[in-house]
Motif scaffolding. Sequence first.
Motif, mmCIF file in Angstrom:
data_model
loop_
_atom_site.group_PDB
_atom_site.id
_atom_site.type_symbol
_atom_site.label_atom_id
_atom_site.label_comp_id
_atom_site.label_asym_id
_atom_site.label_seq_id
_atom_site.Cartn_x
_atom_site.Cartn_y
_atom_site.Cartn_z
ATOM 1 N N ASN A 144 0.822 -1.204 0.000
ATOM 2 C CA ASN A 144 0.000 0.000 0.000
ATOM 3 C C ASN A 144 0.861 1.261 0.000
ATOM 4 N N VAL A 163 -8.207 4.891 3.209
ATOM 5 C CA VAL A 163 -9.101 3.815 3.664
ATOM 6 C C VAL A 163 -10.421 3.881 2.919
ATOM 7 N N ARG A 185 -10.089 2.633 -0.552
ATOM 8 C CA ARG A 185 -9.841 1.190 -0.677
ATOM 9 C C ARG A 185 -10.935 0.370 0.015
ATOM 10 N N LYS A 186 -12.160 0.912 0.054
ATOM 11 C CA LYS A 186 -13.231 0.205 0.737
ATOM 12 C C LYS A 186 -13.445 -1.198 0.159
ATOM 13 N N ILE A 221 -10.586 -3.514 1.093
ATOM 14 C CA ILE A 221 -10.643 -3.911 2.502
ATOM 15 C C ILE A 221 -11.764 -4.917 2.731
ATOM 16 N N LYS A 239 -6.550 -3.462 11.194
ATOM 17 C CA LYS A 239 -5.961 -2.385 11.991
ATOM 18 C C LYS A 239 -4.443 -2.394 11.902
ATOM 19 N N VAL A 260 -3.147 -1.002 8.517
ATOM 20 C CA VAL A 260 -3.201 0.459 8.396
ATOM 21 C C VAL A 260 -2.148 1.116 9.282
ATOM 22 N N PRO A 317 -8.036 6.187 11.497
ATOM 23 C CA PRO A 317 -8.239 5.487 10.221
ATOM 24 C C PRO A 317 -8.266 3.960 10.377
ATOM 25 N N ALA A 318 -7.413 3.413 11.241
ATOM 26 C CA ALA A 318 -7.374 1.965 11.420
ATOM 27 C C ALA A 318 -8.681 1.467 12.030
ATOM 28 N N ALA A 350 -11.346 1.586 9.361
ATOM 29 C CA ALA A 350 -11.209 0.516 8.369
ATOM 30 C C ALA A 350 -11.692 -0.819 8.926
#
Length: 852
Positions: A491, A748, A751-752, A755, A769, A772, A836-837, A840
């Motif tokens: 990433n 995030v 990249r839904k 993920i 988690k 990220v 963000p983690a 996600a």
Amino acid sequence: MYRTALRNVLAHKGRLLMTALAVMLGTAFVAGTLVFSDTMGQAVRDSYSKSYSDVSVLVSDKWSRNADEGPQAADQKKRDALTDATVKDLTALPGAARVRGVVTGFTAVADKKGNLIGEAWSSQGTNFAPDASGQDSRYQMVQGRGPKAAGEIALNKQAADKAGYQVGDKVRVAGNGAAEDTTLTGVFTSDDPQVTSGGTLVLMDTATAQQRLLEPGHYNSIALTAKPGVAESALLDAAKAKLPGDVFDLETGQQLTDEQSKMVAQSVTGMKSMLLVFAGISLFVGIFIIVNTFTMLIAQRLKELALLRAVGASRVQVTDSVLIEALLIGVIASVAGLLLGIGIGAGMQSLLHAMNDGMPTGSLVIAPVTVIGTLVIGIVVTVLSALIPAVRASRIPPVAAMSSGDLPSTQRGLVIRNSIGTLVAGGGIALILLGAFSKGSGAKAFLELGAPFTLIGVFILLPLLSRPVVALVGPLLAKVFGTPGKLARRNAVRNPRRTASTAAALTIGLTLVTAVTVIGSSVTSTVTRLVSGSMKADYTVSMANHHSLSHDLAPLIAKADGVTAVSPVGNVMWTIDGDSRAIEGFDAAAFDQLVTVKMASGSTGALKQGQILVDDEYAGKHNLSQGSTVKAEVADGKTLDLTVGGVFERNPTLSPVIAPNALIDQHDPDSFVSEILVKGKDGETAALKQAVKEATGSNPVIEVLTEKDKVAEFSRIITMMLNIMYGLLGMAVLVAVLGVINTLAMSVFERKREIGMLRAIGLDRRGIKRMVRIESVVISLFGALIGVGLGVFLAWSATRVLAADLTGLTTSIPYGSVLLFLALAAVVGVVAALWPARRASRMDILSSIKTD
């Protein structure tokens, strides 16, 4: 299109929040700096405007303002001075209501524990000059009376209250010699800025003040107060007719006030400029966040923008829609930044007053230029930062609306970028190396020109550098963290532009922090080495305010118990072979016991013969050697033939020319004494230090320092400067953290589907988690590594240039600090990834997979 832009701002409130915060913090720094500096400047001007409230004309000796500031101070006694006769002549002027002779100079006061009250630089003494009523209108007594005889003083109320003194108490006062006990006869208040700004002011009777601070019968200045109806200019002309203008300075009270206001403005401007530089750094960091945000927003709205093009929107309309979004964000963030900045300015003013309650204060000054400047800067920076993403948005073809995926990226842009970056960085590095290896006066100019080019070039090349640097840690991430580590690495390198722009914010801050840290460490280690290599003395006696020591002090110290050798270090300016040169003087008999020098020829014993020593650099420049003779014009106007008794290796702690004190005192008995070197029979001991201190009368402003103390004092200064730098750069680092959070949060969202697929095939929430967080740490460490490396390189080149002024200066890398910076960068990455983690890991699997 305008309605579309507004809807986009409202639709992406969360994603644009970090961008708005970055702009807000940067503009708040600017606004806070302007409000604080304007407020402080106005408060200081208001305070100092009372300095000459009762002065219509001030007569002063042209040289009296330099008293105690250097070797030339002693020349004052050789010139015409202001005396009682001068006061009498001026009193006879028909327009003068009152004429007062003023004596002023450094005077320290000790508290009941023997410690200095206040700061040495703000400790002053002056004469109490009562009128016929027995009062001095400048100093209003609130307790007791003014001093009338030797051994009596009056003290300003703030200082007396701070030390707990009452009228009748014994108070220890001191100048540049031995301290003495006096009786406190009065406590006063005054609008004198020396008093209102928190300084210590001691009043003495005129005869005592002259004896202690100047010379009997002499004054530093004479203040004239005009009679009602008499203009200052008329009184000035009358005074000029009485006094020679080539000897004395004559100025009106208004001229003095204007000069003082100008000096205050210059000092405030310097501080303002420094703070604005750091505010500019914060805004510069914010640019990367703004560009990154809009670039990612445009990538996420690819189909939307393509559809707009397909239904008839022109390129200009698409560009305008993006710029309108930036404009709205800029306006909102700038207004918020202005309000926050006003609060910051008020907070800084309150903090400064709390740290020093004597500092002038006043109501906040919010100038129109502050309001307009803050808003314009914030809006312009935001809009210009969004310009490139806006132009890119306008180039999205309408056919992209029918595509099932993202448009393939082209490498052409990266190739052009890398080519430009290589040229810019290469040119900058070449200039830096040219400056580092040059010995001429242009070395500094090459460094100053090359550093910004190198920084810009490296920023341009960050996308190119990201792949190999991140690839180095790839195997380690996969081995330690498994699949999340491998995914995090991929990433990070997937979009090198995004990674670079995210890391660039940290790179800027750590480049500056590392550079100043390495330079500070290098200077400290070099000074430590030089001091330890040249000083044999056990103790150095000096004034805390760097004023000259009294010539009477060295004989007193020599009589102290345990002292075996003493030498005052005299400083004079003599002209040798047409070149004005600072000369240092030492006691010839004690020189070898107190100072270490490496002789290239001759011996230090030549000082006992009345000869001089010169260093090898000075000798080479002037073609001198042992036995050479030079002509010197000394302070009393005589010309001497001086013999060079030896040549020693250059030492920055010593003057290039050393003479025996006996020779200096013969022609300049009032030379400036910077310090006194002391050697004890048992070396450094507490008993010897106490004996030396007592020999000074326990003068609170005289320092008795060992070699380690001097190094520690210098280290404290460097540490204080570094802490100030760290504090000022803290805002830029905070903005950089916001940039990492913003990029990760938007990444995030981008990249839904990916993920969701990872969750569907078995990667649990903890793994998401971890992925990220690791990606955030990798990006942060990448920016930190580049910043640390660039900072070390710039510091190395700077120390090479500074070595011309500080012999022996070499680069000293504080590896502990460097590792700490990298560790803190990793912590920044972890903290920035928390939100963000979490976001996600909480995505719904099915809805994420269905994302278009």
